[in-house]
Design a protein around this motif. Sequence first.
Motif, short mmCIF file in Angstrom:
data_model
loop_
_atom_site.label_atom_id
_atom_site.label_comp_id
_atom_site.label_asym_id
_atom_site.label_seq_id
_atom_site.Cartn_x
_atom_site.Cartn_y
_atom_site.Cartn_z
N GLY A 1 0.81 -1.21 0.00
CA GLY A 1 0.00 0.00 0.00
C GLY A 1 0.85 1.26 0.00
N ILE A 2 1.95 1.24 0.76
CA ILE A 2 2.86 2.39 0.78
C ILE A 2 3.50 2.58 -0.59
CG2 ILE A 2 5.00 3.30 1.80
CD1 ILE A 2 4.21 1.74 4.38
N ALA A 3 3.89 1.48 -1.21
CA ALA A 3 4.50 1.55 -2.55
C ALA A 3 3.53 2.16 -3.56
CB ALA A 3 4.95 0.16 -3.00
N ARG A 4 2.25 1.80 -3.45
CA ARG A 4 1.24 2.36 -4.37
C ARG A 4 1.05 3.86 -4.13
NH1 ARG A 4 -1.79 -2.62 -3.62
NH2 ARG A 4 -2.94 -1.59 -1.94
N ALA A 5 1.24 4.28 -2.87
CA ALA A 5 1.02 5.69 -2.52
C ALA A 5 2.16 6.60 -2.95
CB ALA A 5 0.81 5.81 -1.01
N LEU A 6 3.27 6.03 -3.39
CA LEU A 6 4.45 6.84 -3.72
C LEU A 6 4.16 7.86 -4.81
CD1 LEU A 6 7.29 4.14 -3.66
CD2 LEU A 6 6.79 5.89 -1.94
N SER A 7 3.29 7.52 -5.75
CA SER A 7 2.99 8.42 -6.86
C SER A 7 1.75 9.27 -6.59
CB SER A 7 2.79 7.62 -8.15
OG SER A 7 1.75 6.67 -7.99
N GLY A 8 1.17 9.14 -5.40
CA GLY A 8 -0.05 9.87 -5.09
C GLY A 8 0.20 11.19 -4.38
N GLN A 9 -0.87 11.78 -3.90
CA GLN A 9 -0.80 13.06 -3.20
C GLN A 9 -0.20 12.89 -1.80
OE1 GLN A 9 -1.69 16.18 -4.42
NE2 GLN A 9 -1.82 15.06 -6.36
N PRO A 10 0.46 13.94 -1.29
CA PRO A 10 1.01 13.86 0.08
C PRO A 10 -0.11 13.72 1.11
CG PRO A 10 1.96 15.70 -1.14
CD PRO A 10 0.81 15.19 -1.96
N ASN B 1 3.90 0.89 16.93
CA ASN B 1 4.89 1.83 17.47
C ASN B 1 5.45 2.83 16.45
OD1 ASN B 1 4.93 0.61 20.13
ND2 ASN B 1 6.02 -1.10 19.19
N TRP B 2 5.14 2.64 15.16
CA TRP B 2 5.73 3.50 14.12
C TRP B 2 4.67 3.94 13.13
CZ3 TRP B 2 10.88 4.95 14.04
CH2 TRP B 2 11.72 4.28 14.94
N ARG B 3 5.01 5.00 12.40
CA ARG B 3 4.16 5.40 11.28
C ARG B 3 5.02 5.91 10.13
NH1 ARG B 3 1.06 11.12 12.32
NH2 ARG B 3 2.88 12.38 12.85
N VAL B 4 4.46 5.75 8.94
CA VAL B 4 5.09 6.26 7.72
C VAL B 4 4.11 7.25 7.11
CG1 VAL B 4 5.77 5.69 5.37
CG2 VAL B 4 6.48 4.23 7.25
N LEU B 5 4.63 8.42 6.75
CA LEU B 5 3.79 9.46 6.18
C LEU B 5 4.34 9.85 4.82
CD1 LEU B 5 2.35 12.43 8.16
CD2 LEU B 5 3.22 12.77 5.88
N LYS B 6 3.48 9.81 3.79
CA LYS B 6 3.88 10.19 2.44
C LYS B 6 3.87 11.71 2.32
CE LYS B 6 4.13 10.40 -2.17
NZ LYS B 6 3.86 11.83 -2.41
N ASP B 7 5.06 12.30 2.20
CA ASP B 7 5.18 13.74 2.01
C ASP B 7 5.48 14.00 0.53
OD1 ASP B 7 5.18 16.38 2.66
OD2 ASP B 7 6.92 16.33 3.96
N ARG B 8 5.86 15.21 0.18
CA ARG B 8 6.09 15.53 -1.23
C ARG B 8 7.29 14.78 -1.79
NH1 ARG B 8 4.58 20.28 1.26
NH2 ARG B 8 6.76 20.78 1.73
N GLU B 9 8.44 14.91 -1.12
CA GLU B 9 9.67 14.32 -1.64
C GLU B 9 10.16 13.13 -0.82
OE1 GLU B 9 12.60 17.36 -1.96
OE2 GLU B 9 11.30 18.74 -3.06
N TYR B 10 9.58 12.94 0.34
CA TYR B 10 10.08 11.91 1.25
C TYR B 10 8.97 11.02 1.78
CZ TYR B 10 14.39 14.68 1.53
OH TYR B 10 15.55 15.35 1.25
N LEU B 11 9.34 9.81 2.14
CA LEU B 11 8.54 8.98 3.05
C LEU B 11 9.11 9.26 4.43
CD1 LEU B 11 8.19 5.49 1.35
CD2 LEU B 11 6.36 7.12 1.83
N LEU B 12 8.30 9.85 5.28
CA LEU B 12 8.76 10.23 6.62
C LEU B 12 8.44 9.11 7.59
CD1 LEU B 12 7.38 13.87 6.49
CD2 LEU B 12 9.68 13.10 5.92
N ILE B 13 9.42 8.71 8.37
CA ILE B 13 9.27 7.60 9.32
C ILE B 13 9.54 8.12 10.71
CG2 ILE B 13 10.03 5.28 9.93
CD1 ILE B 13 11.17 5.05 7.09
#
Length: 439
Positions: A292-301, A309-321
Motif C-alpha cells: 500500500g505504501i509503494a502504491r502511494a508513492l505516486s499519489g498526493q502527500p 509503534n511506528w508510522r510512515v507518512l507520504k510527504d512531497r519528496e520523502y517517506l517520513l518515518i
Amino acid sequence: MEAGINHKSGRITYLCPMEKKVAQYIAQEQLFTPTDNVLAALSGGADSVALLRLLQALGYTCEAAHCNFHLRGAESDRDEAFVRQLCQEHGITLHVVHFDTMRTAEERHISIEMAARELRYEWFEKVRKECGAAITAVAHHQDDSVETLLLNLIRGTGINGLCGIRPKNGHIVHPLLCLDREEIIEYLKRIGQDFVTDSTNLQDEYTRNKIRLNLLPMMHEINPSVRESLLATSRHLNDVATIYKKGIEESKQRVQTAEGIRIDALMQEPAPETLLFEILYPLGFNAAQVKGIARALSGQPGKIFTTENWRVLKDREYLLIEPLKAPQQPELKIEEHPYSPDFIIPRDKNTACFDADKLLHPLSLRLWKQGDTFAPFGMKGRKKVSDYLTDRKFSLLCKERQWVLCCGEDIIWLVGERTDNRFRIDGETKKVITISTLP
C-alpha cells in the motif's frame, strides 16, 4: 569407534560416529569453543535429551534449562520430573521455570505457540547470563530445518525465511543440524537413554505437525530424497541471502536520509518495493502495508500508515518515518525587562520578544490546528498558519509538531518560527516580555 579428545578432562576418549559428526559440526560452524560453558535447552523429548548427552560425551561443561508451560496437564509435570531425574543422575545443574502460557498469549494478543516461544527464549537468555554460559544450545535438527522452510514458504516469506534454521543466531546455537531425527533416535538407543514423548507431536493439530505428518510423507513419495534436496537448496539460499543483504544495505545508504526515504532515489533502485519492505518490516509493517505504501508513492502527500509503534507518512519528496508518540511540548522560560533604546532584541528564533502591555490575557501553549491565523511579524494582514507552514516548506511531520503560544484566543508566536506583528515592540513600549524555549 574413533578416538577424540574429551574437552573437560583433556583425555583421549572414543567417539561413536554420531558424536564425532556433532563434534566436527560444532568446530566447522564455530558454534562454541572447548572451554565455553553451555546452557542446554532440555524439554525431555528425544532431541533435547540427545543434545545434552552428546555434549556431555564430548566433554563440554553444561547446565540445563527446562520450561514447564502448563499446556498439557499431567504430561507437563511428567516432563519436568523426567528432566529433574536425568540431570540428577548425570550431575548436571538444572534450571526450571513455570509459565502461565495461556495468560501470556491473551495479554500479548498472540498465539499460544508464539507466546511459548517468546517466553522460552526470553528466559533462556536471562539464565544464560546468570550462569555465565557463552551460548544456549537448542536441539533443532535437519528435519526441523526442512519443516521451518516449508512452513515459511506456505505462510509467505522473503529470502531469509527460505534459509531454514541457521547454525548460530546470536547466543542461540543448533549443534544437531548435522543430524536427522532417525540418527538421533538411533543414538539414544545405542546409549540406552530413554526420553519422554509429547503426545501433541503425534496429533494432526498444529501447522508444523501437519507438515511433518502429512505434507513431507507425500513429498517423499514424489522424491525420496526431498529432505536432502530442500536442505541443499536452503544452504544455497543462505549464500544468496548474504549477497542480498549486502546489496540491501548499499541501497539503504542511497535512499535514506535524516529526513526520511527519498522517493525519487527509491524509485531509481532495481526493486523499490522489496527495498521498502526490508526497511519497514523490522518496524512492524507487514507485506500488505508495504504494498500500500509503494502504491502511494505516486499519489498526493498526506497518506499515513501505522503499526503499533511506528508510522510512515507520504510527504512531497520523502517517506517520513517516526515513532508513534505525541509531539513533545516545549518548555518555556519567561522573563520581563524594562525597555530602553539600548535594549537588544535577540535574533535567536527560539526566543521571542513582546510588548508586555499588549499581553492582556493569560498565555497558553498548544499545537496549531486547521483554521488558525496570525499576523506574521514584518507582514501586513493575517495569514493562515497552514499556508505559512506550507510556504516555509515544512514537511507534514514538522507541521504536526508545530506549537503555538496564545494570549487568550490570539496566537502571538509560532514557537521557534515567527511572532505575531500585533504584539511587537514599538516606540510606545515600556516593558518587554522575552520567552525562550529551553533545550
